[in-house]
Design an enzyme around this catalytic site. Structure first.
Site, short mmCIF file in Angstrom:
data_model
loop_
_atom_site.label_atom_id
_atom_site.label_comp_id
_atom_site.label_asym_id
_atom_site.label_seq_id
_atom_site.Cartn_x
_atom_site.Cartn_y
_atom_site.Cartn_z
N PRO B 184 80.60 -57.30 15.39
CA PRO B 184 81.29 -58.75 15.64
C PRO B 184 81.30 -59.87 14.33
O PRO B 184 80.97 -60.99 14.58
CB PRO B 184 80.02 -59.48 17.10
CG PRO B 184 78.48 -59.16 16.77
CD PRO B 184 79.27 -57.70 16.30
N CYS B 185 82.16 -59.21 13.53
CA CYS B 185 82.42 -60.20 12.65
C CYS B 185 83.08 -60.99 12.89
O CYS B 185 83.01 -62.16 12.60
CB CYS B 185 83.21 -59.28 11.43
SG CYS B 185 84.96 -58.48 12.24
N HIS B 186 83.92 -61.23 14.18
CA HIS B 186 84.64 -61.87 14.63
C HIS B 186 83.64 -64.00 14.66
O HIS B 186 84.73 -64.83 15.04
CB HIS B 186 85.24 -61.83 15.63
CG HIS B 186 85.00 -61.86 16.54
ND1 HIS B 186 84.47 -60.36 17.26
CD2 HIS B 186 84.18 -62.17 17.87
CE1 HIS B 186 83.62 -60.76 18.15
NE2 HIS B 186 83.87 -61.74 18.75
#
Lengths: 176, 216
Positions: B184-186
């Site tokens: 989850p880089c968001h």
């Protein structure tokens, strides 16, 4: 400088139809599916090929040609790329009924009759017609497959198409 | 060199026009090809010849390419990255033995669908991290620590790593995350609270954060 190697899926999507036409022409419609599978599996196993492949389509057709030869050797017979019904039967059958005649006129020719006419051509002419006119390979690639010059490939394809038309015309006369 | 240009032209040229006499031979080809390619993919997988399998799924953030190796999911790509370009790049970096094989990515497709339906908060898939090495790999390993519905700043993520001051490098690692959504880089945003860049586009990042916050 080596060119990028495309994902194999691109080869299947772009050249699957060409290879199927070649297989059908070289071993007949019934046996073509097996030869197509063997060809693409062999290609995938070798992929990316060593050496400098300039044209993946021609590379695949060359593999399919080898597999077709293996197939004929295994079956112990010479190439007879006709429908199983035999040329004569297929030819006249297609022109028998009224609807069939209409359909075959609309479609230009009936497939069985064309395969049968193709089978009557001398091997080199047949292969030249198949690789160039049916599979869409350039004459340079056809020459590479047949081991002759581009001019000879062009002549074989043109002679082959002329004979094919003559056979188809003869066929129509016989059946009428 | 002229010969080089010639061979390229051969590969990309328009097909030789087919004589009318031969047209009947290609009728009905499409059905046979569908069957043959299906059988071929099965056989290729059974023979261990499929190094990379992929499929494309629809999602609220557009079409997503899912690609996997025998080790696990290796790449998730947004449409704006250009799926063909991504596949070309996988061919160059992993192997060109790449085939469309939807069944091989059933589990990944199902989890992505569940995530967008808000029925899944964490992904439970084998992952292949071979496209991220060194520090980038280290950053990705820490991203799942940011819980669903939460965010952390680039600086905060850097503080978790072996190089706590490498804030920019954290940004780079996120921008090049080969497994967005799943890793989850968001959830990594700027220290001032603004969302920052995202490889799926700013709108996709906003949508994902809103989805997780329950405000979508």
């Amino acid at each position: 400088m080596s060119r990028p190697v495309p994902p194999f899926e691109v080869l299947v999507a772009s050249h699957g139809a060409t290879v199927l036409r070649v297989c059908r022409a070289l071993v007949g419609v019934q046996e073509a599916d097996d030869v197509w599978q063997e060809s693409f599996l062999a290609a995938l196993r070798a992929y990316p090929a060593s050496g400098n492949v300039r044209n993946w389509e021609a590379w695949l057709v060359a593999i399919a040609r080898n597999k077709a030869m293996d197939h004929h050797r295994a079956a112990g017979r010479l190439p007879v790329p006709a429908s199983d019904d035999g040329p004569e039967a297929a030819g006249c059958l297609a022109a028998a009924g009224g609807d069939d005649v209409v359909r075959s006129v609309e479609a230009g020719q009936d497939a069985d009759r064309v395969w049968a006419a193709l089978a009557k051509l001398p091997p080199k002419q047949r292969e030249a017609v198949v690789y160039h006119h049916l599979a869409g390979l350039a004459y340079a690639e056809v020459a590479g497959l047949l081991g002759n010059s581009e001019a000879s490939a062009r002549r074989a394809a043109s002679d082959g198409m002329r004979s094919l038309r003559a056979h188809l015309a003869q066929d129509r006369e016989d059946c009428s | 060199m002229e010969t080089e240009i010639d061979t390229q032209a051969i590969d990309t040229q328009a097909k030789v026009p087919m004589p009318a006499e031969l047209a009947a031979l290609v009728a009905g080809e499409a059905t046979a090809l569908d069957r043959l390619t299906g059988q071929f993919r099965t056989a290729a997988a059974a023979d261990g010849l499929m190094d990379v399998a992929y499929r494309v799924v629809d999602s609220p953030v557009g079409a997503l390419l899912l690609a996997g190796t025998e080790r696990g999911l290796v790449r998730v790509a947004f449409a704006r990255e250009g799926h063909a370009a991504v596949l070309d790049s996988l061919a160059a970096t992993i192997s060109p033995r790449i085939l469309l094989a939807p069944a091989r990515l059933d589990a990944a497709a199902r989890e992505v669908e569940e995530y967008f339906a808000r029925r899944r908060q964490a992904f439970d898939l084998p992952l292949d991290f071979r496209l991220a090495t060194g520090f980038r790999r280290e950053v990705l390993a820490h991203l799942p620590d940011i819980g669903y519905g939460h965010t952390a700043s680039y600086a905060a993520v850097a503080a978790l790593t072996s190089s706590p001051r490498a804030v920019r490098a954290v940004g780079t690692a996120c921008a090049r995350n080969p497994l967005p959504l799943v890793v989850p880089c968001h959830r990594v945003i700027r220290s001032d609270g603004s969302r920052g860049a995202y490889l799926g586009g700013a709108d996709a990042k906003a949508l994902l954060l809103a989805l997780e916050a329950g405000t979508a």
